[in-house]
Design a protein around this motif. Structure first.
Motif, PDB file in Angstrom:
ATOM      1  N   SER A  49     -17.442  14.964 -34.105  1.00 43.01           N
ATOM      2  CA  SER A  49     -17.625  15.834 -35.266  1.00 43.01           C
ATOM      3  C   SER A  49     -16.424  16.734 -35.517  1.00 43.01           C
ATOM      4  CB  SER A  49     -18.877  16.697 -35.079  1.00 43.01           C
ATOM      5  OG  SER A  49     -20.027  15.899 -34.997  1.00 43.01           O
ATOM      6  N   ASN A  50     -15.353  16.490 -34.783  1.00 39.87           N
ATOM      7  CA  ASN A  50     -14.123  17.280 -34.920  1.00 39.87           C
ATOM      8  C   ASN A  50     -14.380  18.763 -34.663  1.00 39.87           C
ATOM      9  OD1 ASN A  50     -11.338  17.292 -35.257  1.00 39.87           O
ATOM     10  ND2 ASN A  50     -11.499  17.846 -37.418  1.00 39.87           N
ATOM     11  N   LEU A  51     -15.263  19.032 -33.727  1.00 34.98           N
ATOM     12  CA  LEU A  51     -15.576  20.420 -33.384  1.00 34.98           C
ATOM     13  C   LEU A  51     -14.469  21.003 -32.524  1.00 34.98           C
ATOM     14  CD1 LEU A  51     -19.348  20.034 -32.449  1.00 34.98           C
ATOM     15  CD2 LEU A  51     -18.384  20.830 -34.609  1.00 34.98           C
ATOM     16  N   ASN A  52     -14.157  22.264 -32.784  1.00 35.64           N
ATOM     17  CA  ASN A  52     -13.167  22.972 -31.968  1.00 35.64           C
ATOM     18  C   ASN A  52     -13.837  24.216 -31.396  1.00 35.64           C
ATOM     19  OD1 ASN A  52     -13.209  24.918 -34.012  1.00 35.64           O
ATOM     20  ND2 ASN A  52     -11.445  24.040 -35.039  1.00 35.64           N
ATOM     21  N   ASP A  53     -13.050  25.069 -30.768  1.00 39.50           N
ATOM     22  CA  ASP A  53     -13.626  26.245 -30.116  1.00 39.50           C
ATOM     23  C   ASP A  53     -14.302  27.192 -31.107  1.00 39.50           C
ATOM     24  OD1 ASP A  53     -12.783  25.292 -27.645  1.00 39.50           O
ATOM     25  OD2 ASP A  53     -10.866  26.339 -27.779  1.00 39.50           O
ATOM     26  N   GLU A  54     -13.742  27.336 -32.285  1.00 36.94           N
ATOM     27  CA  GLU A  54     -14.358  28.219 -33.288  1.00 36.94           C
ATOM     28  C   GLU A  54     -15.701  27.666 -33.765  1.00 36.94           C
ATOM     29  OE1 GLU A  54     -13.549  31.361 -34.304  1.00 36.94           O
ATOM     30  OE2 GLU A  54     -12.232  31.140 -32.577  1.00 36.94           O
ATOM     31  N   SER A  55     -15.787  26.369 -33.976  1.00 40.14           N
ATOM     32  CA  SER A  55     -17.066  25.805 -34.413  1.00 40.14           C
ATOM     33  C   SER A  55     -18.076  25.785 -33.275  1.00 40.14           C
ATOM     34  CB  SER A  55     -16.879  24.412 -35.024  1.00 40.14           C
ATOM     35  OG  SER A  55     -16.066  23.596 -34.227  1.00 40.14           O
ATOM     36  N   ILE A  56     -17.604  25.655 -32.033  1.00 41.64           N
ATOM     37  CA  ILE A  56     -18.504  25.696 -30.886  1.00 41.64           C
ATOM     38  C   ILE A  56     -19.096  27.091 -30.717  1.00 41.64           C
ATOM     39  CG2 ILE A  56     -18.462  25.699 -28.339  1.00 41.64           C
ATOM     40  CD1 ILE A  56     -19.039  23.005 -29.674  1.00 41.64           C
ATOM     41  N   LYS A  57     -18.363  28.098 -31.129  1.00 45.80           N
ATOM     42  CA  LYS A  57     -18.893  29.460 -31.078  1.00 45.80           C
ATOM     43  C   LYS A  57     -20.165  29.546 -31.938  1.00 45.80           C
ATOM     44  CE  LYS A  57     -15.931  32.876 -31.296  1.00 45.80           C
ATOM     45  NZ  LYS A  57     -15.042  33.965 -31.780  1.00 45.80           N
ATOM     46  N   ILE A  58     -20.165  28.895 -33.081  1.00 42.10           N
ATOM     47  CA  ILE A  58     -21.345  28.878 -33.967  1.00 42.10           C
ATOM     48  C   ILE A  58     -22.480  28.095 -33.314  1.00 42.10           C
ATOM     49  CG2 ILE A  58     -22.225  28.083 -36.201  1.00 42.10           C
ATOM     50  CD1 ILE A  58     -19.286  28.569 -37.234  1.00 42.10           C
ATOM     51  N   VAL A  59     -22.160  26.939 -32.747  1.00 35.84           N
ATOM     52  CA  VAL A  59     -23.173  26.132 -32.051  1.00 35.84           C
ATOM     53  C   VAL A  59     -23.759  26.930 -30.890  1.00 35.84           C
ATOM     54  CG1 VAL A  59     -23.540  24.043 -30.672  1.00 35.84           C
ATOM     55  CG2 VAL A  59     -22.117  23.933 -32.733  1.00 35.84           C
ATOM     56  N   ALA A  60     -22.895  27.621 -30.142  1.00 39.21           N
ATOM     57  CA  ALA A  60     -23.362  28.421 -29.010  1.00 39.21           C
ATOM     58  C   ALA A  60     -24.317  29.511 -29.469  1.00 39.21           C
ATOM     59  CB  ALA A  60     -22.164  29.017 -28.267  1.00 39.21           C
ATOM     60  N   ASP A  61     -24.003  30.161 -30.565  1.00 35.57           N
ATOM     61  CA  ASP A  61     -24.890  31.201 -31.096  1.00 35.57           C
ATOM     62  C   ASP A  61     -26.255  30.628 -31.456  1.00 35.57           C
ATOM     63  OD1 ASP A  61     -23.022  33.204 -30.760  1.00 35.57           O
ATOM     64  OD2 ASP A  61     -22.336  33.163 -32.845  1.00 35.57           O
ATOM     65  N   LEU A  62     -26.272  29.424 -31.988  1.00 39.68           N
ATOM     66  CA  LEU A  62     -27.539  28.774 -32.329  1.00 39.68           C
ATOM     67  C   LEU A  62     -28.340  28.415 -31.079  1.00 39.68           C
ATOM     68  CD1 LEU A  62     -26.337  26.436 -35.209  1.00 39.68           C
ATOM     69  CD2 LEU A  62     -27.675  28.533 -35.428  1.00 39.68           C
ATOM     70  N   LEU A  63     -27.633  28.002 -30.025  1.00 37.16           N
ATOM     71  CA  LEU A  63     -28.310  27.617 -28.787  1.00 37.16           C
ATOM     72  C   LEU A  63     -28.828  28.817 -27.998  1.00 37.16           C
ATOM     73  CD1 LEU A  63     -25.940  24.819 -27.448  1.00 37.16           C
ATOM     74  CD2 LEU A  63     -28.231  24.529 -28.412  1.00 37.16           C
ATOM     75  N   ARG A  64     -28.229  29.947 -28.229  1.00 42.88           N
ATOM     76  CA  ARG A  64     -28.545  31.147 -27.432  1.00 42.88           C
ATOM     77  C   ARG A  64     -30.049  31.395 -27.340  1.00 42.88           C
ATOM     78  NH1 ARG A  64     -25.447  35.721 -25.891  1.00 42.88           N
ATOM     79  NH2 ARG A  64     -23.713  34.684 -26.928  1.00 42.88           N
ATOM     80  N   PHE A  65     -30.752  31.309 -28.448  1.00 42.41           N
ATOM     81  CA  PHE A  65     -32.176  31.613 -28.440  1.00 42.41           C
ATOM     82  C   PHE A  65     -33.040  30.450 -28.918  1.00 42.41           C
ATOM     83  CE2 PHE A  65     -29.994  35.706 -28.949  1.00 42.41           C
ATOM     84  CZ  PHE A  65     -30.403  36.294 -27.768  1.00 42.41           C
ATOM     85  N   ASN A  66     -32.457  29.264 -29.025  1.00 43.43           N
ATOM     86  CA  ASN A  66     -33.205  28.092 -29.455  1.00 43.43           C
ATOM     87  C   ASN A  66     -34.163  27.652 -28.355  1.00 43.43           C
ATOM     88  OD1 ASN A  66     -33.636  25.061 -29.630  1.00 43.43           O
ATOM     89  ND2 ASN A  66     -32.857  25.564 -31.653  1.00 43.43           N
ATOM     90  N   LYS A  67     -35.401  27.401 -28.711  1.00 48.37           N
ATOM     91  CA  LYS A  67     -36.413  26.989 -27.742  1.00 48.37           C
ATOM     92  C   LYS A  67     -36.857  25.547 -27.937  1.00 48.37           C
ATOM     93  CE  LYS A  67     -36.496  30.990 -25.857  1.00 48.37           C
ATOM     94  NZ  LYS A  67     -35.736  31.163 -24.636  1.00 48.37           N
ATOM     95  N   ASN A  68     -36.155  24.795 -28.794  1.00 44.33           N
ATOM     96  CA  ASN A  68     -36.550  23.424 -29.075  1.00 44.33           C
ATOM     97  C   ASN A  68     -35.583  22.379 -28.539  1.00 44.33           C
ATOM     98  OD1 ASN A  68     -38.889  24.133 -30.593  1.00 44.33           O
ATOM     99  ND2 ASN A  68     -37.554  24.701 -32.269  1.00 44.33           N
ATOM    100  N   ILE A  69     -34.305  22.643 -28.629  1.00 40.50           N
ATOM    101  CA  ILE A  69     -33.306  21.647 -28.232  1.00 40.50           C
ATOM    102  C   ILE A  69     -33.251  21.557 -26.711  1.00 40.50           C
ATOM    103  CG2 ILE A  69     -30.853  21.056 -28.264  1.00 40.50           C
ATOM    104  CD1 ILE A  69     -30.733  22.337 -31.045  1.00 40.50           C
ATOM    105  N   THR A  70     -33.432  20.331 -26.202  1.00 43.11           N
ATOM    106  CA  THR A  70     -33.388  20.093 -24.764  1.00 43.11           C
ATOM    107  C   THR A  70     -32.108  19.384 -24.337  1.00 43.11           C
ATOM    108  OG1 THR A  70     -34.577  18.006 -24.995  1.00 43.11           O
ATOM    109  CG2 THR A  70     -35.898  20.001 -24.570  1.00 43.11           C
ATOM    110  N   ALA A  71     -31.397  18.790 -25.289  1.00 43.57           N
ATOM    111  CA  ALA A  71     -30.158  18.083 -24.961  1.00 43.57           C
ATOM    112  C   ALA A  71     -29.192  18.175 -26.138  1.00 43.57           C
ATOM    113  CB  ALA A  71     -30.443  16.619 -24.639  1.00 43.57           C
ATOM    114  N   ILE A  72     -27.901  18.264 -25.803  1.00 48.42           N
ATOM    115  CA  ILE A  72     -26.866  18.293 -26.831  1.00 48.42           C
ATOM    116  C   ILE A  72     -25.701  17.433 -26.370  1.00 48.42           C
ATOM    117  CG2 ILE A  72     -25.838  20.424 -25.967  1.00 48.42           C
ATOM    118  CD1 ILE A  72     -25.182  21.113 -28.926  1.00 48.42           C
TER     119      ILE A  72
END
Length: 85
Positions: A10-33
């Motif tokens: 997905s051509n993700l870099n560190d800045e875009s991973i920061k957004i993904v990380a914020d989403l994962l911080r309190f997500n209670k549904n995703i079990t794998a990424i």
């Protein structure tokens, strides 16, 4: 409900991973990424590990073929040592 998130090539870099990380911080549904074949470096791993301190549902993360060095792996080691669950 989304349980597995595939973001390979997905051509993700560190800045875009920061957004993904914020989403994962309190997500209670995703079990794998899957983040294989992106441009994630040690800095991106640091963001992920900081977020995962608050996530207790994610149990699988794939990061093959990124720009992660031994320093980045230390972030995961520290995370696992501080939170073995």
């Amino acid at each position: 409900i989304i349980r597995v998130l595939y973001l390979d090539r997905s051509n993700l870099n560190d800045e875009s991973i920061k957004i993904v990380a914020d989403l994962l911080r309190f997500n209670k549904n995703i079990t794998a990424i899957s983040l294989n074949h992106n441009n994630i470096s040690d800095e991106g791993v640091k963001y992920l590990c900081e977020a995962l301190q608050y996530n207790d549902t994610l149990n699988r993360i794939e990061l093959r073929f990124n720009k992660i060095t031994n320093n980045g792996m230390r972030y995961f080691l520290n995370l696992l040592e501080s939170n073995p669950n």
